[in-house]
Design a protein around this motif. Structure first.
Motif, PDB file in Angstrom:
ATOM      1  N   VAL A 204      -7.894 -13.911  -3.121  1.00  0.00           N
ATOM      2  CA  VAL A 204      -7.662 -13.058  -1.847  1.00  0.00           C
ATOM      3  C   VAL A 204      -7.289 -11.731  -2.735  1.00  0.00           C
ATOM      4  O   VAL A 204      -6.325 -11.795  -3.633  1.00  0.00           O
ATOM      5  CB  VAL A 204      -6.565 -13.465  -1.073  1.00  0.00           C
ATOM      6  CG1 VAL A 204      -5.991 -12.497   0.174  1.00  0.00           C
ATOM      7  CG2 VAL A 204      -6.815 -14.874  -0.555  1.00  0.00           C
ATOM      8  N   PHE A 205      -7.809 -10.634  -2.229  1.00  0.00           N
ATOM      9  CA  PHE A 205      -7.285  -9.066  -2.763  1.00  0.00           C
ATOM     10  C   PHE A 205      -7.022  -8.092  -1.471  1.00  0.00           C
ATOM     11  O   PHE A 205      -7.423  -8.508  -0.291  1.00  0.00           O
ATOM     12  CB  PHE A 205      -8.495  -8.640  -3.217  1.00  0.00           C
ATOM     13  CG  PHE A 205      -9.007  -9.340  -4.555  1.00  0.00           C
ATOM     14  CD1 PHE A 205      -8.511  -8.609  -5.835  1.00  0.00           C
ATOM     15  CD2 PHE A 205      -9.746 -10.528  -4.428  1.00  0.00           C
ATOM     16  CE1 PHE A 205      -8.803  -9.153  -7.156  1.00  0.00           C
ATOM     17  CE2 PHE A 205     -10.045 -11.112  -5.946  1.00  0.00           C
ATOM     18  CZ  PHE A 205      -9.711 -10.428  -7.044  1.00  0.00           C
ATOM     19  N   ARG A 206      -6.076  -7.374  -1.795  1.00  0.00           N
ATOM     20  CA  ARG A 206      -5.844  -6.200  -1.066  1.00  0.00           C
ATOM     21  C   ARG A 206      -6.615  -4.723  -1.444  1.00  0.00           C
ATOM     22  O   ARG A 206      -6.669  -4.713  -2.731  1.00  0.00           O
ATOM     23  CB  ARG A 206      -4.317  -5.986  -1.086  1.00  0.00           C
ATOM     24  CG  ARG A 206      -3.996  -4.915  -0.228  1.00  0.00           C
ATOM     25  CD  ARG A 206      -2.336  -4.737  -0.215  1.00  0.00           C
ATOM     26  NE  ARG A 206      -2.012  -4.145  -1.428  1.00  0.00           N
ATOM     27  CZ  ARG A 206      -1.076  -4.946  -2.168  1.00  0.00           C
ATOM     28  NH1 ARG A 206      -0.905  -6.287  -2.022  1.00  0.00           N
ATOM     29  NH2 ARG A 206      -0.594  -4.454  -3.378  1.00  0.00           N
ATOM     30  N   LEU A 207      -7.183  -4.076  -0.710  1.00  0.00           N
ATOM     31  CA  LEU A 207      -7.913  -2.832  -0.844  1.00  0.00           C
ATOM     32  C   LEU A 207      -7.114  -1.652  -0.467  1.00  0.00           C
ATOM     33  O   LEU A 207      -6.489  -1.449   0.364  1.00  0.00           O
ATOM     34  CB  LEU A 207      -9.150  -2.899   0.104  1.00  0.00           C
ATOM     35  CG  LEU A 207     -10.025  -1.393  -0.455  1.00  0.00           C
ATOM     36  CD1 LEU A 207     -10.404  -1.320  -1.717  1.00  0.00           C
ATOM     37  CD2 LEU A 207     -11.135  -1.440   0.550  1.00  0.00           C
ATOM     38  N   GLU A 208      -6.880  -0.693  -1.554  1.00  0.00           N
ATOM     39  CA  GLU A 208      -5.875   0.517  -1.268  1.00  0.00           C
ATOM     40  C   GLU A 208      -6.846   1.805  -1.893  1.00  0.00           C
ATOM     41  O   GLU A 208      -7.839   1.508  -2.600  1.00  0.00           O
ATOM     42  CB  GLU A 208      -4.599   0.378  -2.323  1.00  0.00           C
ATOM     43  CG  GLU A 208      -3.834  -1.083  -1.758  1.00  0.00           C
ATOM     44  CD  GLU A 208      -2.792  -0.899  -2.722  1.00  0.00           C
ATOM     45  OE1 GLU A 208      -1.692  -1.532  -2.493  1.00  0.00           O
ATOM     46  OE2 GLU A 208      -2.463  -0.161  -3.855  1.00  0.00           O
ATOM     47  N   LYS A 209      -6.714   2.732  -0.863  1.00  0.00           N
ATOM     48  CA  LYS A 209      -6.960   4.222  -1.250  1.00  0.00           C
ATOM     49  C   LYS A 209      -6.119   5.054  -1.920  1.00  0.00           C
ATOM     50  O   LYS A 209      -4.773   5.173  -1.335  1.00  0.00           O
ATOM     51  CB  LYS A 209      -7.872   4.595  -0.004  1.00  0.00           C
ATOM     52  CG  LYS A 209      -8.490   6.112  -0.305  1.00  0.00           C
ATOM     53  CD  LYS A 209      -9.234   6.583   1.061  1.00  0.00           C
ATOM     54  CE  LYS A 209     -10.077   7.752   0.650  1.00  0.00           C
ATOM     55  NZ  LYS A 209     -10.731   8.409   1.698  1.00  0.00           N
ATOM     56  N   LYS A 210      -6.394   5.663  -2.630  1.00  0.00           N
ATOM     57  CA  LYS A 210      -5.669   7.070  -3.456  1.00  0.00           C
ATOM     58  C   LYS A 210      -5.477   8.300  -2.458  1.00  0.00           C
ATOM     59  O   LYS A 210      -6.791   8.720  -2.150  1.00  0.00           O
ATOM     60  CB  LYS A 210      -6.049   7.435  -4.704  1.00  0.00           C
ATOM     61  CG  LYS A 210      -5.105   8.112  -5.382  1.00  0.00           C
ATOM     62  CD  LYS A 210      -5.665   8.254  -6.951  1.00  0.00           C
ATOM     63  CE  LYS A 210      -4.586   9.029  -7.925  1.00  0.00           C
ATOM     64  NZ  LYS A 210      -5.302   9.070  -9.302  1.00  0.00           N
ATOM     65  N   VAL A 211      -4.596   8.474  -1.642  1.00  0.00           N
ATOM     66  CA  VAL A 211      -4.493   9.767  -0.891  1.00  0.00           C
ATOM     67  C   VAL A 211      -3.642  10.660  -1.327  1.00  0.00           C
ATOM     68  O   VAL A 211      -2.399  10.578  -1.617  1.00  0.00           O
ATOM     69  CB  VAL A 211      -3.863   8.930   0.579  1.00  0.00           C
ATOM     70  CG1 VAL A 211      -3.853  10.356   1.523  1.00  0.00           C
ATOM     71  CG2 VAL A 211      -4.748   8.026   1.168  1.00  0.00           C
ATOM     72  N   TYR A 212      -3.960  11.801  -1.156  1.00  0.00           N
ATOM     73  CA  TYR A 212      -3.716  13.034  -1.744  1.00  0.00           C
ATOM     74  C   TYR A 212      -2.782  13.755  -0.542  1.00  0.00           C
ATOM     75  O   TYR A 212      -3.409  13.825   0.403  1.00  0.00           O
ATOM     76  CB  TYR A 212      -4.317  13.929  -2.496  1.00  0.00           C
ATOM     77  CG  TYR A 212      -4.611  13.626  -3.844  1.00  0.00           C
ATOM     78  CD1 TYR A 212      -3.950  14.080  -5.007  1.00  0.00           C
ATOM     79  CD2 TYR A 212      -5.906  13.181  -4.095  1.00  0.00           C
ATOM     80  CE1 TYR A 212      -4.468  13.297  -6.244  1.00  0.00           C
ATOM     81  CE2 TYR A 212      -6.112  12.439  -5.145  1.00  0.00           C
ATOM     82  CZ  TYR A 212      -5.528  12.727  -6.420  1.00  0.00           C
ATOM     83  OH  TYR A 212      -5.829  12.443  -7.579  1.00  0.00           O
ATOM     84  N   THR A 213      -1.582  14.115  -0.707  1.00  0.00           N
ATOM     85  CA  THR A 213      -0.647  14.665   0.514  1.00  0.00           C
ATOM     86  C   THR A 213       0.211  15.818   0.083  1.00  0.00           C
ATOM     87  O   THR A 213       0.831  15.689  -1.301  1.00  0.00           O
ATOM     88  CB  THR A 213       0.048  13.617   1.269  1.00  0.00           C
ATOM     89  OG1 THR A 213       0.568  14.087   2.493  1.00  0.00           O
ATOM     90  CG2 THR A 213       1.052  12.923   0.362  1.00  0.00           C
ATOM     91  N   SER A 214       0.583  16.772   0.918  1.00  0.00           N
ATOM     92  CA  SER A 214       1.610  17.758   0.675  1.00  0.00           C
ATOM     93  C   SER A 214       2.879  17.378   1.400  1.00  0.00           C
ATOM     94  O   SER A 214       3.660  18.379   1.451  1.00  0.00           O
ATOM     95  CB  SER A 214       1.003  19.191   0.875  1.00  0.00           C
ATOM     96  OG  SER A 214       0.517  19.213   2.379  1.00  0.00           O
ATOM     97  N   GLU A 215       2.650  16.360   2.115  1.00  0.00           N
ATOM     98  CA  GLU A 215       3.867  15.834   3.111  1.00  0.00           C
ATOM     99  C   GLU A 215       4.508  14.843   2.532  1.00  0.00           C
ATOM    100  O   GLU A 215       4.574  14.462   1.298  1.00  0.00           O
ATOM    101  CB  GLU A 215       3.163  15.380   4.537  1.00  0.00           C
ATOM    102  CG  GLU A 215       2.451  16.604   5.197  1.00  0.00           C
ATOM    103  CD  GLU A 215       1.869  15.956   6.390  1.00  0.00           C
ATOM    104  OE1 GLU A 215       1.751  14.987   6.661  1.00  0.00           O
ATOM    105  OE2 GLU A 215       1.307  16.602   7.198  1.00  0.00           O
ATOM    106  N   SER A 216       5.616  14.146   3.069  1.00  0.00           N
ATOM    107  CA  SER A 216       6.383  13.049   2.551  1.00  0.00           C
ATOM    108  C   SER A 216       5.546  12.054   2.269  1.00  0.00           C
ATOM    109  O   SER A 216       4.809  11.682   3.195  1.00  0.00           O
ATOM    110  CB  SER A 216       7.687  12.830   3.509  1.00  0.00           C
ATOM    111  OG  SER A 216       7.324  12.698   4.977  1.00  0.00           O
ATOM    112  N   ILE A 217       6.054  11.025   1.415  1.00  0.00           N
ATOM    113  CA  ILE A 217       5.310   9.866   0.923  1.00  0.00           C
ATOM    114  C   ILE A 217       5.936   8.805   1.969  1.00  0.00           C
ATOM    115  O   ILE A 217       7.252   8.760   1.930  1.00  0.00           O
ATOM    116  CB  ILE A 217       5.584   9.703  -0.520  1.00  0.00           C
ATOM    117  CG1 ILE A 217       4.941  10.645  -1.237  1.00  0.00           C
ATOM    118  CG2 ILE A 217       4.815   8.452  -0.905  1.00  0.00           C
ATOM    119  CD1 ILE A 217       3.738  11.036  -1.243  1.00  0.00           C
ATOM    120  N   PRO A 218       5.140   8.022   2.378  1.00  0.00           N
ATOM    121  CA  PRO A 218       5.574   6.852   3.201  1.00  0.00           C
ATOM    122  C   PRO A 218       6.453   5.843   2.244  1.00  0.00           C
ATOM    123  O   PRO A 218       6.195   5.733   1.119  1.00  0.00           O
ATOM    124  CB  PRO A 218       4.185   6.231   3.539  1.00  0.00           C
ATOM    125  CG  PRO A 218       3.277   7.134   3.562  1.00  0.00           C
ATOM    126  CD  PRO A 218       3.438   8.095   2.445  1.00  0.00           C
TER     127      PRO A 218
END
Length: 369
Positions: A204-218
């Motif tokens: 079992v795997f989880r898929l994640e995406k690299k997201v660039y942002t100038s706002e606050s990090i979740p």
């Protein structure tokens, strides 16, 4: 931005239809109407909107290929490089057929390793090809490994030089068009195997995406900073399980950077916590064929992940951490001293009894008449 993208898409469709009309109509012209001594050109315009408004449109490479030439009678004929392509120009009666033919020609160019004329967009997102002989041209965006962030943002398309103006019927020798942009996405296939190369289902795997942002990090996510700015890894799909061939596949991925993380290993194997990163920068799709995932179109990322088996447990019980030199095992801290003393006294009594027995036997032997 959305309005601009819709306008560009509508314009691209209109241009495609216009190019199609010109390609169908031109063979009807007499050779005297066309200026046979004149050369043509093709100019392609891009904008930052083609990259989602985040990238510069400079440095995107395009290649053109002359698919057909124009005869003295004003009709097209396939060039030597494309004689085996099976293209029937007279049957391209709709924009859909022209688009389908362009994609088939793209595959043909790749399989035959045909060379074209290549140039890159300037700082304004413009690239031009000049001094072109009259005929049909296939326009392809060339993938550039030195600029992997661009990906493939333009579908292949056909251009006729010259083309007929819909406004007044005049011939246009210098063609100006936007790239034929459509929503594009890619795909990935993950293969799970052990050290012997055997397929491993039920990983079992989880898929994640690299997201660039100038706002606050979740909160609760992994983040960082690189040359592009601040980023974090966004959960895209929480649970993906390998099939009986040790495979899983994901279609419809927008261009960008991703990673797989194993969350549950197959029975008998050690969990691999290593993030397996990959980049989607070319369109493609995967399909399930006879139970196995295979590339159905375009370019599909393939990732192979290995699992090591769990070491077998030992069948020999571990030795006590406190063993006396005489071979007797004494109780650990907290045990009963009474039982230890009894054990020792019993051993002494047994040894003494054995000694008396031996002595007694010797005496009887000595006094035997």
């Amino acid at each position: 931005m959305k309005a601009l993208l819709k306008w560009k898409k509508a314009w691209s469709i209109a241009v495609s239809v216009a190019l199609l009309v010109s390609s169908v109509s031109l063979p009807a012209f007499a050779s005297s109407v066309i200026d046979r001594n004149r050369l043509g050109s093709i100019t392609i315009n891009l904008s930052a909107a083609d990259f989602g408004g985040t990238e510069s449109p400079a440095g995107v490479r395009f290649s053109i290929y002359q698919v057909a030439a124009l005869s003295d009678s004003g009709k097209y004929y396939l060039t030597n490089d494309f004689l085996g392509s099976g293209l029937a120009l007279e049957k391209l009666s709709t924009a859909y057929e022209a688009s389908a033919a362009s994609k088939e020609l793209e595959n043909y160019v790749s399989s035959k390793n045909i060379s074209g004329i290549t140039a890159s967009t300037d700082a304004n997102g413009t690239v031009s090809f000049h001094n072109l002989a009259l005929g049909y041209y296939l326009v392809l965006q060339s993938y550039d490994s030195s600029n992997p962030n661009f990906g493939i943002i333009s579908d292949p398309f056909l251009v006729a030089v010259p083309m007929k103006s819909e406004r007044d019927g005049s011939l246009i020798y210098d063609i100006v068009t936007n790239s034929k942009c459509e929503p594009v996405c890619g795909a990935v296939i993950l293969q799970k195997v052990n050290d012997e190369g055997q397929f491993l289902p039920n990983a079992v795997f989880r898929l994640e995406k690299k997201v660039y942002t100038s706002e606050s990090i979740p909160s609760g996510v992994e983040s960082g900073h690189d040359s592009k700015g601040t980023y974090y890894w966004k959960n895209m799909i929480f649970s993906l399980t390998t099939n009986r061939f040790g495979q899983l596949a994901v279609n419809g991925l927008s261009f960008g950077e991703y990673r797989f993380i194993e969350t549950s290993s197959p029975d008998g194997y050690i969990l691999d916590p290593t993030p397996h990163e990959f980049r989607i920068n070319q369109r493609g799709s995967a399909a399930l064929i006879n139970g196995k995932y295979e590339a159905a179109s375009g370019s599909v990322q393939t990732i192979t992940v290995h699992n090591r088996s769990t070491p077998p447990s030992s069948s020999v019980p571990p030795a006590s951490s406190s063993t006396s030199s005489s071979g007797f095992n004494f109780p650990k801290t907290g045990g009963s001293i009474f039982y230890a003393v009894c054990t020792l006294v019993g051993a002494i009594l047994m040894a003494g009894g054995a000694t008396l027995f031996v002595i007694s036997k010797k005496k009887k032997t000595m006094f035997k008449p």
